[in-house]
Design an enzyme around this catalytic site. Structure first.
Site, PDB file in Angstrom:
ATOM      1  N   GLN A   1       0.063  15.550  -0.648  1.00 33.68           N
ATOM      2  CA  GLN A   1      -0.704  15.063  -2.404  1.00 33.68           C
ATOM      3  C   GLN A   1      -0.436  16.668  -3.221  1.00 33.68           C
ATOM      4  O   GLN A   1      -0.329  16.948  -3.205  1.00 33.68           O
ATOM      5  CB  GLN A   1      -2.107  14.829  -2.412  1.00 33.68           C
ATOM      6  CG  GLN A   1      -2.200  13.456  -2.232  1.00 33.68           C
ATOM      7  CD  GLN A   1      -3.374  12.805  -1.528  1.00 33.68           C
ATOM      8  OE1 GLN A   1      -4.123  13.381  -1.972  1.00 33.68           O
ATOM      9  NE2 GLN A   1      -3.210  11.860  -0.608  1.00 33.68           N
TER      10      GLN A   1
ATOM     11  N   GLU B   1       1.119  -3.555  -5.603  1.00 31.86           N
ATOM     12  CA  GLU B   1       0.334  -4.893  -5.531  1.00 31.86           C
ATOM     13  C   GLU B   1      -1.190  -4.226  -6.486  1.00 31.86           C
ATOM     14  O   GLU B   1      -0.993  -3.314  -6.069  1.00 31.86           O
ATOM     15  CB  GLU B   1       0.101  -4.812  -3.758  1.00 31.86           C
ATOM     16  CG  GLU B   1      -0.804  -6.109  -3.755  1.00 31.86           C
ATOM     17  CD  GLU B   1      -1.385  -6.460  -1.886  1.00 31.86           C
ATOM     18  OE1 GLU B   1      -0.227  -6.760  -1.459  1.00 31.86           O
ATOM     19  OE2 GLU B   1      -1.965  -5.907  -1.367  1.00 31.86           O
TER      20      GLU B   1
ATOM     21  N   GLY C   1       4.494  15.855  -5.532  1.00 30.97           N
ATOM     22  CA  GLY C   1       5.465  15.205  -5.873  1.00 30.97           C
ATOM     23  C   GLY C   1       6.107  14.338  -5.039  1.00 30.97           C
ATOM     24  O   GLY C   1       7.217  13.302  -5.029  1.00 30.97           O
ATOM     25  N   TYR C   2       5.297  13.849  -3.477  1.00 31.69           N
ATOM     26  CA  TYR C   2       5.947  12.806  -2.759  1.00 31.69           C
ATOM     27  C   TYR C   2       5.771  11.229  -3.560  1.00 31.69           C
ATOM     28  O   TYR C   2       5.805  10.416  -3.253  1.00 31.69           O
ATOM     29  CB  TYR C   2       5.107  13.948  -1.206  1.00 31.69           C
ATOM     30  CG  TYR C   2       6.015  14.565  -0.478  1.00 31.69           C
ATOM     31  CD1 TYR C   2       7.406  14.603  -0.409  1.00 31.69           C
ATOM     32  CD2 TYR C   2       4.841  16.197  -0.946  1.00 31.69           C
ATOM     33  CE1 TYR C   2       7.760  15.828  -0.134  1.00 31.69           C
ATOM     34  CE2 TYR C   2       5.882  16.854  -0.544  1.00 31.69           C
ATOM     35  CZ  TYR C   2       6.918  17.259   0.256  1.00 31.69           C
ATOM     36  OH  TYR C   2       7.241  18.286   0.948  1.00 31.69           O
ATOM     37  N   GLY C   3       4.463  11.508  -3.517  1.00 27.67           N
ATOM     38  CA  GLY C   3       3.809  10.392  -4.053  1.00 27.67           C
ATOM     39  C   GLY C   3       5.479   9.329  -5.014  1.00 27.67           C
ATOM     40  O   GLY C   3       6.015   8.354  -4.980  1.00 27.67           O
ATOM     41  N   LYS C   4       5.863   9.869  -6.258  1.00 28.11           N
ATOM     42  CA  LYS C   4       6.810   9.968  -6.966  1.00 28.11           C
ATOM     43  C   LYS C   4       7.911   9.414  -5.959  1.00 28.11           C
ATOM     44  O   LYS C   4       8.838   8.798  -6.258  1.00 28.11           O
ATOM     45  CB  LYS C   4       7.099  10.460  -8.531  1.00 28.11           C
ATOM     46  CG  LYS C   4       6.618  10.067  -9.193  1.00 28.11           C
ATOM     47  CD  LYS C   4       6.927  11.290 -10.062  1.00 28.11           C
ATOM     48  CE  LYS C   4       5.439  11.083 -11.554  1.00 28.11           C
ATOM     49  NZ  LYS C   4       5.838  12.211 -12.205  1.00 28.11           N
TER      50      LYS C   4
ATOM     51  N   CYS D   1       0.835  -1.177   0.513  1.00 28.54           N
ATOM     52  CA  CYS D   1       0.185   0.175   0.172  1.00 28.54           C
ATOM     53  C   CYS D   1       0.626   1.423   0.262  1.00 28.54           C
ATOM     54  O   CYS D   1       2.247   1.047   0.722  1.00 28.54           O
ATOM     55  CB  CYS D   1      -0.968   0.120   1.209  1.00 28.54           C
ATOM     56  SG  CYS D   1      -2.105  -0.561   1.586  1.00 28.54           S
TER      57      CYS D   1
HETATM   58  N1  ACO Z   1      -5.724  13.878 -10.307  1.00 25.43           N
HETATM   59  C1  ACO Z   1      -5.012  13.841 -11.322  1.00 25.43           C
HETATM   60  N2  ACO Z   1      -3.657  12.976 -11.244  1.00 25.43           N
HETATM   61  C2  ACO Z   1      -3.037  12.839  -9.962  1.00 25.43           C
HETATM   62  C3  ACO Z   1      -3.585  13.038  -8.587  1.00 25.43           C
HETATM   63  C4  ACO Z   1      -4.798  13.872  -8.983  1.00 25.43           C
HETATM   64  N3  ACO Z   1      -5.791  14.209  -7.835  1.00 25.43           N
HETATM   65  N4  ACO Z   1      -2.847  13.011  -7.957  1.00 25.43           N
HETATM   66  C5  ACO Z   1      -1.570  11.920  -8.335  1.00 25.43           C
HETATM   67  N5  ACO Z   1      -1.810  12.677  -9.838  1.00 25.43           N
HETATM   68  C6  ACO Z   1      -0.705  12.584 -11.485  1.00 25.43           C
HETATM   69  C7  ACO Z   1      -0.063  13.727 -10.645  1.00 25.43           C
HETATM   70  O1  ACO Z   1      -0.302  14.199 -12.092  1.00 25.43           O
HETATM   71  C8  ACO Z   1       1.504  13.263 -10.672  1.00 25.43           C
HETATM   72  O2  ACO Z   1       1.764  13.132 -12.155  1.00 25.43           O
HETATM   73  P1  ACO Z   1       2.795  13.841 -12.665  1.00 25.43           P
HETATM   74  O3  ACO Z   1       3.975  14.066 -12.143  1.00 25.43           O
HETATM   75  O4  ACO Z   1       3.033  13.215 -14.298  1.00 25.43           O
HETATM   76  O5  ACO Z   1       1.661  15.285 -13.334  1.00 25.43           O
HETATM   77  C9  ACO Z   1       1.359  11.930 -10.159  1.00 25.43           C
HETATM   78  O6  ACO Z   1       0.293  11.361  -9.805  1.00 25.43           O
HETATM   79  C10 ACO Z   1       2.590  11.915  -9.137  1.00 25.43           C
HETATM   80  O7  ACO Z   1       1.581  12.910  -8.752  1.00 25.43           O
HETATM   81  P2  ACO Z   1       3.143  13.092  -6.965  1.00 25.43           P
HETATM   82  O8  ACO Z   1       2.314  14.153  -6.887  1.00 25.43           O
HETATM   83  O9  ACO Z   1       3.578  12.505  -7.319  1.00 25.43           O
HETATM   84  O10 ACO Z   1       1.666  11.908  -6.002  1.00 25.43           O
HETATM   85  P3  ACO Z   1       0.946  12.084  -4.441  1.00 25.43           P
HETATM   86  O11 ACO Z   1       2.113  12.964  -3.729  1.00 25.43           O
HETATM   87  O12 ACO Z   1      -0.361  13.022  -5.151  1.00 25.43           O
HETATM   88  O13 ACO Z   1       0.641  10.697  -4.546  1.00 25.43           O
HETATM   89  C11 ACO Z   1      -0.847   8.813  -4.337  1.00 25.43           C
HETATM   90  C12 ACO Z   1       0.262   9.721  -5.066  1.00 25.43           C
HETATM   91  C13 ACO Z   1       0.676   7.873  -3.423  1.00 25.43           C
HETATM   92  C14 ACO Z   1      -1.267   7.963  -5.446  1.00 25.43           C
HETATM   93  C15 ACO Z   1      -1.616   9.663  -3.792  1.00 25.43           C
HETATM   94  O14 ACO Z   1      -2.804  10.321  -4.397  1.00 25.43           O
HETATM   95  C16 ACO Z   1      -2.431   8.891  -2.163  1.00 25.43           C
HETATM   96  O15 ACO Z   1      -2.070   8.652  -1.408  1.00 25.43           O
HETATM   97  N6  ACO Z   1      -3.510   8.380  -2.976  1.00 25.43           N
HETATM   98  C17 ACO Z   1      -4.846   8.069  -2.051  1.00 25.43           C
HETATM   99  C18 ACO Z   1      -3.815   6.384  -1.914  1.00 25.43           C
HETATM  100  C19 ACO Z   1      -3.819   5.751  -2.701  1.00 25.43           C
HETATM  101  O16 ACO Z   1      -4.784   5.811  -3.435  1.00 25.43           O
HETATM  102  N7  ACO Z   1      -2.966   5.064  -2.986  1.00 25.43           N
HETATM  103  C20 ACO Z   1      -2.702   4.128  -4.462  1.00 25.43           C
HETATM  104  C21 ACO Z   1      -2.946   2.790  -4.037  1.00 25.43           C
HETATM  105  S1  ACO Z   1      -2.536   1.491  -5.067  1.00 25.43           S
HETATM  106  C22 ACO Z   1      -1.120   1.285  -3.899  1.00 25.43           C
HETATM  107  O17 ACO Z   1      -1.605   1.503  -2.604  1.00 25.43           O
HETATM  108  C23 ACO Z   1      -0.569  -0.097  -4.747  1.00 25.43           C
END
Ligand code: ACO
Ligand code: ZN
Length: 489
Positions: free
Chosen positions: A352, A378, A355-358, A344
């Site tokens: 969010q 997963e 860039g922290y997700g990346k 997860c």
């Molecule tokens: N709408 C559109 N695009 C989005 C969004 C959004 N709400 N959120 C992230 N993105 C895109 C970004 O544009 C970026 O792509 P880009 O650089 O090409 O523009 C990419 O996703 C990553 O962006 P980050 O800022 O690095 O990611 P972020 O810190 O927002 O985290 C994450 C991404 C972890 C998926 C977050 O949205 C989150 O925690 N979501 C809720 C939990 C979740 O769904 N987790 C993943 C489940 S799958 C698993 O657990 C294996």
């Protein structure tokens, strides 16, 4: 016209039942997408409807008043179809969680589409384990139990104070109090009562607001916090140990006593203000469980599972003079038969889209590189998970392709898919799907070639300029453990 439709003309609003579908005005005040009524309640002389917008993610589900329903286009649930809707009439599924010997993810396990039965199943399974454990005279109860996971009744799995904590900061954390190791991990216990309407319960957001550090965050999904606190307007969570309290006063009292200023476990990475702490779901069970409860508020497609033992948790923090503030985390199975390197992953909402997700994803692949393996997240991925992974894979692979130079005697640079996998630790399927999605693979004169056009290279350069904070392997102090060789996690 059916009987139902006729009675709807006489008294439309009282005929709106759970399972009905009708256009509902979204909170943006513009769109009227089709929505399903999941639940109905009367509050202060008002009738409220909990609706799910059919083509939208469940995070947008909400309570609305009558004036947002377009009763003219109401569709009543057909009795014979009632059980196949996405609403309350969803059929009782077999309790999949109960048959699993252990979760496929970190305290959060991939459920069937409805989280309710799986949550209950997981809890029931836990209860069975607990009952068994009760018979074990070697297990002591230190009497400090806090109930978690109450699902509309006396369902609760109890957890106690933070368990054994390992500390290995990379350098002395001067402004901060060090963690105190605590040895006594109380056993889990609690009672479980099934709830007659479990589907409804887990489909409806149960928490209005959480306060975590300096942020107030609106939860997205259900999470099985105890019912007595879900009725509150806000719950207050200690950002360092993740224990929750019912009022700010209670949290303040807690903060006076709480010795922590960072997550438990070992700080295995620090560069600038970003750190990663690795903690073991067995040794730091209470923290891990509280982390899962918190994460479930933002993860829909996972069911909370209390057995955190098979997982490691990697918590990313941002440091300032007040401490190491949790930004996000990912969990990882100690042993994965499917080469999963992330179970997860979550960035907390205030952080969010920065860039922290990346960064979390990049870190997970860095660990895989240290392990000498390829890995993949997963499945299933959430919508945002998929977007983030696709974007990470694309950028990582393009980075390699663009930097590639022809070797001596070669006209064009050459690279195999396996080499991309080796360099990035991205699993082969994900490399192939990325190249295919990018439409880079062409078949030309008997061989496959990758063609990068100028626009792609230029747009890549622009996005990489924005990705300023990167994982730097020099700052990772970590040796992988071979969990298969250890008798016990
Ligand atoms: N709408 C559109 N695009 C989005 C969004 C959004 N709400 N959120 C992230 N993105 C895109 C970004 O544009 C970026 O792509 P880009 O650089 O090409 O523009 C990419 O996703 C990553 O962006 P980050 O800022 O690095 O990611 P972020 O810190 O927002 O985290 C994450 C991404 C972890 C998926 C977050 O949205 C989150 O925690 N979501 C809720 C939990 C979740 O769904 N987790 C993943 C489940 S799958 C698993 O657990 C294996
Ligand atoms: Zn605390």
């Amino acid at each position: 016209m059916s009987e139902d439709s006729n009675s709807a003309i006489l008294d439309p609003i009282s005929n709106v039942t759970e399972g009905c579908r009708l256009p509902v005005l979204m909170s943006n005040g513009e769109d009227w997408p089709l929505a399903e009524v999941i639940s109905i309640k009367d509050l202060e002389n008002k009738r409220l409807f909990y609706v799910h917008y059919i083509d939208y993610n469940k995070r947008l589900d909400e309570w609305v008043e009558e004036d947002r329903l377009d009763l003219r286009k109401i569709q009543y649930p057909r009795r014979d179809l009632a059980s196949s809707t996405t609403g309350l009439n969803t059929p009782k599924k077999t309790l999949t969680g109960a048959t699993n010997s252990r979760p496929s993810s970190p305290g959060l396990t991939t459920p069937d589409p409805i989280t309710g039965p799986s949550v209950l199943a997981a809890l029931q399974q836990k209860q069975q384990k607990i009952k068994k454990r009760k018979l074990d005279p070697n297990e002591e109860d230190d009497g400090r139990r806090a109930s978690i996971g109450s699902l509309g009744g006396s369902i609760g799995s109890s957890i106690g104070s933070l368990g054994e904590i390992e500390i290995a900061p990379l350098t002395p954390l001067t402004p901060l109090t060090p963690l105190t190791p605590q040895q006594n991990v109380p056993r889990q216990t609690g009672s479980l009562a099934t709830h007659s309407d479990d589907h409804a319960i887990t489909r409806i957001k149960n928490m209005k607001m959480i306060e975590l550090g300096k942020y107030r965050i609106k939860p997205w999904y259900f999470s099985p916090y105890p019912q007595e606190i879900t009725s509150l307007d806000c719950i207050y969570i200690c950002e360092f140990c993740l224990k929750y309290r019912k009022s700010r006063k209670c949290l303040e009292r807690h903060l006076h006593k709480c010795p922590f200023k960072h997550p438990p476990g070992n700080e295995i990475y620090r560069k600038g203000s970003v750190s990663f702490f690795e903690l073991d779901g067995r040794k730091n069970k209470l923290y891990a469980q509280n982390l899962c409860l918190l994460a479930k508020l933002f993860l829909d497609h996972k069911t909370l599972y209390y057995d955190t033992d098979p997982f490691l948790f990697y918590v990313m923090t941002e440091c300032d003079m007040r401490g190491y503030h949790i930004v996000g985390y990912f969990s990882k199975e100690k042993e994965s038969s499917e080469d999963y390197n992330v179970a997860c992953i979550l960035t907390l909402p205030p952080y969010q889209r920065k860039g922290y997700g990346k960064l979390l994803i990049e870190f997970s692949y860095e660990l895989s590189k240290f392990e000498g393996k390829t890995g993949s997240p997963e499945k299933p991925l959430s919508d945002l998970g998929l977007l983030s992974y696709r974007s990470y894979w694309k950028q990582t692979i393009l980075e390699i392709l663009i930097a590639l130079k022809p070797q001596e005697g070669q006209e064009k640079p050459q690279l195999t898919i396996n080499e991309i996998c080796e360099q990035t630790s991205i699993k082969k399927e994900d490399v192939i799907s990325t190249l295919t999605n990018l439409e880079l693979i062409n078949y030309y004169r008997g061989q496959y070639i990758l063609t990068l056009n100028k626009e792609l290279v230029e747009s890549h350069r622009k996005v990489m300029e924005k990705r300023k904070v990167r994982i730097d392997s020099k700052y990772l102090h970590w040796t992988p453990k071979d969990w298969a060789k250890r008798g016990k996690w």
